[in-house]
Design a protein around this motif. Structure first.
Motif, mmCIF file in Angstrom:
data_model
loop_
_atom_site.group_PDB
_atom_site.id
_atom_site.type_symbol
_atom_site.label_atom_id
_atom_site.label_comp_id
_atom_site.label_asym_id
_atom_site.label_seq_id
_atom_site.Cartn_x
_atom_site.Cartn_y
_atom_site.Cartn_z
ATOM 1 N N ARG A 113 2.851 11.311 -4.136
ATOM 2 C CA ARG A 113 3.604 11.976 -3.065
ATOM 3 C C ARG A 113 2.939 13.292 -2.699
ATOM 4 N NH1 ARG A 113 9.559 12.972 -4.612
ATOM 5 N NH2 ARG A 113 9.499 10.704 -4.544
ATOM 6 N N ASN A 145 5.422 9.030 -6.238
ATOM 7 C CA ASN A 145 6.492 8.573 -5.347
ATOM 8 C C ASN A 145 7.793 8.291 -6.082
ATOM 9 O OD1 ASN A 145 4.915 8.729 -3.017
ATOM 10 N ND2 ASN A 145 4.135 6.659 -3.283
ATOM 11 N N ASP A 146 7.714 7.958 -7.379
ATOM 12 C CA ASP A 146 8.941 7.690 -8.143
ATOM 13 C C ASP A 146 9.595 8.962 -8.669
ATOM 14 O OD1 ASP A 146 7.323 8.452 -10.258
ATOM 15 O OD2 ASP A 146 7.492 6.551 -11.342
ATOM 16 N N GLY A 147 9.013 10.132 -8.378
ATOM 17 C CA GLY A 147 9.591 11.406 -8.784
ATOM 18 C C GLY A 147 9.030 11.964 -10.081
ATOM 19 N N SER A 148 8.228 11.202 -10.807
ATOM 20 C CA SER A 148 7.648 11.713 -12.046
ATOM 21 C C SER A 148 6.548 12.729 -11.725
ATOM 22 C CB SER A 148 7.120 10.571 -12.916
ATOM 23 O OG SER A 148 6.198 9.790 -12.207
ATOM 24 N N GLU A 193 2.745 14.870 -8.274
ATOM 25 C CA GLU A 193 4.077 14.280 -8.155
ATOM 26 C C GLU A 193 3.918 12.883 -7.566
ATOM 27 O OE1 GLU A 193 8.412 14.967 -6.036
ATOM 28 O OE2 GLU A 193 6.827 16.449 -5.746
ATOM 29 N N GLY A 242 0.212 5.965 -4.713
ATOM 30 C CA GLY A 242 1.423 6.289 -5.459
ATOM 31 C C GLY A 242 1.712 7.769 -5.567
#
Length: 95
Positions: A85, A31-34, A29, A83
């Protein structure tokens, strides 16, 4: 706590976790949620590398991949640790 100390601690955690899950099916996962799933191939100081299906392939490549599945529509994709998460094992089925 100093941000650089925290970043270094997070990197060590990610590297240890990558060693533990090497060659396993994982989910990453960003940081931008992808979210991405693939086989954890390797890692270096800066990136985590997954073997994943290529997102776009041409009709010619698709037909040849049926004949030669090991040369099929897969690629090695790198994700920078800064990048990410979270990542860990992915279970696409119910136990």
């Amino acid at each position: 706590m100093d941000q650089t100390v925290q970043d270094h601690r997070d990197m060590k955690h990610f590297h240890d976790k990558a060693k533990h899950h090497m060659y396993q099916f994982v989910q990453v996962e960003l940081n931008d949620g992808s979210v991405y799933q693939g086989i954890l191939h390797s890692h270096d100081h800066e990136k985590l590398y997954l073997i994943m299906p290529k997102m776009h392939h041409h009709m010619g490549e698709e037909s040849s991949s049926r004949l030669f599945p090991f040369f099929g529509p897969f690629g090695l994709f790198g994700f920078p640790f800064f990048g990410i998460r979270a990542f860990g094992p992915f279970f696409p089925f119910f136990i």
